[in-house]
Design a protein around this motif. Structure first.
Motif, mmCIF file in Angstrom:
data_model
loop_
_atom_site.group_PDB
_atom_site.id
_atom_site.type_symbol
_atom_site.label_atom_id
_atom_site.label_comp_id
_atom_site.label_asym_id
_atom_site.label_seq_id
_atom_site.Cartn_x
_atom_site.Cartn_y
_atom_site.Cartn_z
ATOM 1 N N VAL A 195 17.058 13.832 -1.220
ATOM 2 C CA VAL A 195 18.505 13.824 -1.460
ATOM 3 C C VAL A 195 18.824 14.314 -2.860
ATOM 4 C CG1 VAL A 195 20.519 12.321 -1.769
ATOM 5 C CG2 VAL A 195 19.003 11.986 0.192
ATOM 6 N N HIS A 196 19.759 15.260 -2.930
ATOM 7 C CA HIS A 196 20.408 15.608 -4.194
ATOM 8 C C HIS A 196 21.705 14.797 -4.261
ATOM 9 C CE1 HIS A 196 17.820 18.803 -5.569
ATOM 10 N NE2 HIS A 196 17.933 19.452 -4.428
ATOM 11 N N ALA A 197 21.731 13.795 -5.108
ATOM 12 C CA ALA A 197 22.897 12.918 -5.187
ATOM 13 C C ALA A 197 24.054 13.611 -5.895
ATOM 14 C CB ALA A 197 22.531 11.636 -5.924
ATOM 15 N N ALA A 198 25.277 13.147 -5.574
ATOM 16 C CA ALA A 198 26.495 13.645 -6.211
ATOM 17 C C ALA A 198 26.568 15.174 -6.163
ATOM 18 C CB ALA A 198 26.585 13.145 -7.653
ATOM 19 N N THR A 199 26.173 15.740 -5.027
ATOM 20 C CA THR A 199 26.170 17.187 -4.851
ATOM 21 C C THR A 199 26.811 17.507 -3.509
ATOM 22 O OG1 THR A 199 24.074 17.276 -6.052
ATOM 23 C CG2 THR A 199 24.709 19.243 -4.832
ATOM 24 N N ARG A 200 27.682 18.521 -3.499
ATOM 25 C CA ARG A 200 28.368 18.908 -2.276
ATOM 26 C C ARG A 200 28.070 20.368 -1.953
ATOM 27 N NH1 ARG A 200 33.021 15.834 -0.921
ATOM 28 N NH2 ARG A 200 33.917 17.744 -0.079
ATOM 29 N N GLU A 239 21.089 7.786 4.706
ATOM 30 C CA GLU A 239 20.198 8.521 3.810
ATOM 31 C C GLU A 239 20.583 8.360 2.347
ATOM 32 O OE1 GLU A 239 19.253 12.091 7.028
ATOM 33 O OE2 GLU A 239 20.927 12.261 5.607
ATOM 34 N N TYR A 240 21.910 8.234 2.089
ATOM 35 C CA TYR A 240 22.369 8.055 0.713
ATOM 36 C C TYR A 240 23.699 7.319 0.733
ATOM 37 C CZ TYR A 240 23.611 8.958 -4.114
ATOM 38 O OH TYR A 240 23.952 8.806 -5.432
ATOM 39 N N ALA A 241 23.630 6.013 0.622
ATOM 40 C CA ALA A 241 24.805 5.168 0.796
ATOM 41 C C ALA A 241 25.896 5.352 -0.250
ATOM 42 C CB ALA A 241 24.378 3.698 0.842
ATOM 43 N N PRO A 242 25.569 5.644 -1.529
ATOM 44 C CA PRO A 242 26.643 5.684 -2.525
ATOM 45 C C PRO A 242 27.727 6.729 -2.299
ATOM 46 C CG PRO A 242 24.529 5.411 -3.604
ATOM 47 C CD PRO A 242 24.243 5.717 -2.159
ATOM 48 N N GLY A 243 27.493 7.753 -1.508
ATOM 49 C CA GLY A 243 28.557 8.739 -1.297
ATOM 50 C C GLY A 243 28.016 10.141 -1.230
ATOM 51 N N ASP A 244 28.708 11.076 -1.907
ATOM 52 C CA ASP A 244 28.362 12.494 -1.818
ATOM 53 C C ASP A 244 26.897 12.730 -2.153
ATOM 54 O OD1 ASP A 244 30.898 13.116 -1.122
ATOM 55 O OD2 ASP A 244 31.517 13.820 -3.099
ATOM 56 N N GLY A 245 26.259 13.466 -1.313
ATOM 57 C CA GLY A 245 24.884 13.857 -1.537
ATOM 58 C C GLY A 245 24.464 14.861 -0.488
ATOM 59 N N LEU A 246 23.428 15.621 -0.777
ATOM 60 C CA LEU A 246 22.902 16.591 0.168
ATOM 61 C C LEU A 246 21.498 16.198 0.576
ATOM 62 C CD1 LEU A 246 23.985 20.022 -1.386
ATOM 63 C CD2 LEU A 246 25.076 18.741 0.466
ATOM 64 N N TRP A 247 21.226 16.299 1.853
ATOM 65 C CA TRP A 247 19.895 16.064 2.389
ATOM 66 C C TRP A 247 19.255 17.422 2.637
ATOM 67 C CZ3 TRP A 247 16.770 11.924 3.203
ATOM 68 C CH2 TRP A 247 15.646 12.111 4.014
ATOM 69 N N ALA A 248 18.003 17.561 2.225
ATOM 70 C CA ALA A 248 17.316 18.839 2.413
ATOM 71 C C ALA A 248 15.824 18.609 2.577
ATOM 72 C CB ALA A 248 17.571 19.755 1.217
ATOM 73 N N ARG A 249 15.188 19.559 3.205
ATOM 74 C CA ARG A 249 13.729 19.587 3.306
ATOM 75 C C ARG A 249 13.289 20.858 2.594
ATOM 76 N NH1 ARG A 249 9.742 16.911 5.772
ATOM 77 N NH2 ARG A 249 8.030 18.012 6.814
ATOM 78 N N LEU A 250 12.697 20.682 1.417
ATOM 79 C CA LEU A 250 12.471 21.806 0.515
ATOM 80 C C LEU A 250 11.015 21.870 0.056
ATOM 81 C CD1 LEU A 250 15.599 21.361 -1.793
ATOM 82 C CD2 LEU A 250 15.352 22.963 0.127
ATOM 83 N N PRO A 251 10.580 23.060 -0.370
ATOM 84 C CA PRO A 251 9.236 23.151 -0.944
ATOM 85 C C PRO A 251 9.123 22.350 -2.239
ATOM 86 C CG PRO A 251 10.033 25.327 -0.309
ATOM 87 C CD PRO A 251 11.207 24.393 -0.224
ATOM 88 N N VAL A 252 8.017 21.635 -2.360
ATOM 89 C CA VAL A 252 7.639 20.966 -3.600
ATOM 90 C C VAL A 252 6.266 21.502 -3.983
ATOM 91 C CG1 VAL A 252 7.035 18.768 -4.684
ATOM 92 C CG2 VAL A 252 8.998 18.894 -3.136
#
Length: 315
Positions: free
Chosen positions: A88-93, A114-127
């Motif tokens: 999750v990238h929090a506080a991101t739209r 996935e992210y209760a506080p509010g705005d956030g993005l869920w992603a599956r990304l390379p690490v």
């Protein structure tokens, strides 16, 4: 010597540029002041995402080209260091990102679970496990006929005296070597702990110089962090380390009891005006391509920038 290309700088930008050029048929020598595992790139968290990098109108294309490459490395994680991890990238739209975001498969708003506080993005990304990835890049360069030399350049003219093409990937060093007064360090501090079972990453930009993130890596969990503009100390600060652990533990309480394995500090090479990626002709006929100033996203754009370097030299 005119037929040689010297890449100055042994971090992820320099190594990737050298790989692309060597695989295109150029005779490449890479000058690196340090071994790959000792560079700033080795300290990076390794998550693909355009963080602290400009200019926006160019970054998206570089990042997407790199994403395509990393996606092709996922079947050999022990060798390449590349894995696909959710988080999750929090506080991101989505509407706050560039057009590149529409090209990232699965990038979406996070659900409340996935992210209760509010705005956030869920992603599956390379690490990227950066120490592993840097060693893999060096081996790939050598397999293509390139050479790595432990050498600290006193000037870009020193390299120009030995090769017909020089590629400047010196990061913060460009401040002195170009010279470029727009370069500044942005200090990042991490804490490395035993992973207590965290299998997703999380990022959030906090107030001031603080950020909160954790990124699972093989055998460890990276906790961060800071973004201290203008700070140049490479010594870990104990109070900062305790604050990092505390912020991460607020989100995942099991982190509080994780055994600390070590501390890392790196200096992101940020540049006023953003990345400098351009070609110039030097007196005497040497071609110089600048590829530096990638801030906090060197891993994210490395392959896109390297391929543009090759295109500039082919023009």
């Amino acid at each position: 010597m005119d037929g040689e290309t010297i890449v100055v700088g042994g971090g992820v930008i320099g190594l990737t540029s050298a790989v692309v050029l060597a695989e295109a048929g150029r005779r490449v020598r890479l000058w690196s002041r340090e071994e790959p595992r000792a560079t700033t790139s080795a300290v990076a968290g390794g998550l693909w995402w355009p963080y602290r990098i400009q200019p926006q109108e160019r970054v998206g294309a570089w990042a997407l080209r790199s994403l395509e490459v990393y996606t092709g490395l996922l079947d050999r994680p022990e060798e390449t260091g590349a894995r696909l991890v959710s988080g999750v990238h929090a506080a991101t739209r989505l509407d706050g990102l560039g057009t590149w975001a529409a090209e990232v498969d699965g990038l979406r708003a996070a659900t409340e679970a996935e992210y209760a506080p509010g705005d956030g993005l869920w992603a599956r990304l390379p690490v990227l496990d950066m120490p592993t990835h840097l060693v893999w890049l060096r081996r790939r360069l050598e397999a293509a006929g390139g050479r790595v030399e432990r050498r600290a350049a006193a000037s870009l003219a020193e390299a120009a005296a030995e090769a017909g093409v020089v590629v400047n990937c010196t990061g913060l060093g460009a401040g002195r070597l170009v010279p470029d007064a727009g370069m500044r360090p942005v200090r990042g501090q991490l804490v490395v702990v035993e992973n207590p079972g965290v299998d997703t990453w999380f990022t959030r930009t906090d107030a001031g110089a603080e950020s909160t993130y954790f990124i699972p890596q093989p055998g460890r969990l990276l906790l961060g962090g800071t973004a201290e503009a203008g700070a140049g100390s490479l010594e870990p600060d104990p109070r900062t380390a305790r604050a990092i652990v505390a912020r991460c533990a607020e989100l995942r309480p099991e982190i509080a009891g994780a055994r600390v394995l070590g501390h890392r500090v790196g200096l992101r090479p940020e540049r006023a005006g953003g990345v400098r990626l351009e070609r110039e002709e030097l007196p005497g006929g040497t071609v110089l391509v600048h590829n530096y100033g990638h801030g906090g996203a060197g891993v994210t754009v490395a392959w896109g920038c390297a391929r543009e370097v090759a295109e500039l030299l082919a023009a």
